[in-house]
Design an enzyme around this catalytic site. Structure first.
Site, mmCIF file in Angstrom:
data_model
loop_
_atom_site.group_PDB
_atom_site.id
_atom_site.type_symbol
_atom_site.label_atom_id
_atom_site.label_comp_id
_atom_site.label_asym_id
_atom_site.label_seq_id
_atom_site.Cartn_x
_atom_site.Cartn_y
_atom_site.Cartn_z
ATOM 1 N N HIS A 164 25.566 33.456 72.331
ATOM 2 C CA HIS A 164 26.171 34.356 73.916
ATOM 3 C C HIS A 164 27.877 34.322 73.675
ATOM 4 O O HIS A 164 28.694 35.156 73.789
ATOM 5 C CB HIS A 164 25.795 33.886 74.931
ATOM 6 N N HIS A 223 23.756 25.724 77.650
ATOM 7 C CA HIS A 223 24.140 25.208 76.618
ATOM 8 C C HIS A 223 25.297 24.042 77.034
ATOM 9 O O HIS A 223 25.749 23.826 78.236
ATOM 10 C CB HIS A 223 25.292 26.090 75.876
#
Length: 271
Positions: A164, A223
């Site tokens: 992303h 993340h």
């Protein structure tokens, strides 16, 4: 129609300015740094955006390159042809060739997206191990990929570079570079072509806003810091290597201001 023109003029004065191109890379890095600090400090409130099934993630981010590609395709084609035509420098045939040359930037972007996402998957598979809740009497099974692990309802633990952060940063930067053509393009805003161009421009501005917002959500909810930092650095490298280096060369898709001399291009893109 009048509202669209007013919206286009306002956005044209903002997003199409060189100042946005100069500051956006630093903004993305700042978002990763601050977002990661908030996440690590458990200072982020619970919102629907932390659910991966939220509509923006499912219908936009998951197909981010498709949205970027199909909106930039007509925008680049129309603006490049109109730019060449308005400067009276090229005939129809050469103008079309210039359009095709500029559209090849989308092929370059597609190749970058494909190679990088494939590389991220390879690294995650290479560095990962699978945790399963199998019976103690059963011999442990070795899993080669994340997909195999998930098929047995396992959890794959590997170094997951943030796709992303990579893709959203690259798409946002690519859009603001491409809309720079409006700095040197004059057309009748009330004409059909002008309305189409304004509509595409406003749509691209909206899309850029979505990409930056979802980039922020990724930074604060998902993340590890190293995974996000590496993802955005790869996105910035892809943008810099193309728009700030390769596209300045003669044998390349070229910059969005195709008819300005090379020295002027450098000036325009560094101010």
């Amino acid at each position: 129609m009048e509202r669209l023109e007013r919206c286009g003029r306002g956005l044209r004065a903002g997003l199409a300015a060189g100042q946005v191109r100069r500051r956006l890379p630093w903004l993305l890095l700042l978002i990763v740094l601050l977002g990661s600090a908030l996440k690590d400090g458990d200072l982020v409130p619970e919102t629907p955006m932390q659910n991966k099934r939220n509509p923006l993630n499912v219908y936009f981010v998951k197909v981010a390159w498709a949205w970027t590609f199909w909106l930039l395709l007509p925008f680049i084609a129309v603006t490049t042809y109109q730019f060449a035509k308005s400067k009276f420098l090229y005939g129809p045939t050469k103008s079309i060739l210039m359009v095709l040359q500029r559209l090849s930037a989308l092929l370059v972007g597609t190749a970058i997206w494909y190679v990088c996402t494939g590389l991220f998957i390879y690294i995650e598979n290479l560095t990962g191990v699978c945790s399963t809740s199998g019976r103690a009497s059963e011999p442990p099974r070795l899993y080669a990929t994340k997909k195999e692990c998930h098929q047995d309802n396992g959890i794959w633990n590997g170094f997951d570079i943030s796709g992303h952060c990579f893709l959203l940063s690259y798409c946002a930067l690519m859009i603001v570079e491409e809309v720079a053509v409006l700095e040197g393009l004059s057309m009748d805003q009330s004409s059909k072509l002008g309305v189409v161009t304004t509509g595409l421009f406003v749509s691209l501005c909206f899309l850029t806003t979505v990409w930056v917002f979802m980039f922020l959500c990724t930074a604060v909810y998902f993340h590890d810091f190293s995974q996000k930092l590496l993802g955005v650095l790869i996105g910035l490298s892809a943008w810099y290597g193309t728009y700030r280096f390769w596209y300045l060369k003669p044998f390349s898709p070229g910059l969005p201001l195709p008819n300005i001399p090379l020295s002027s291009k450098k000036y325009s893109y560094s101010r």
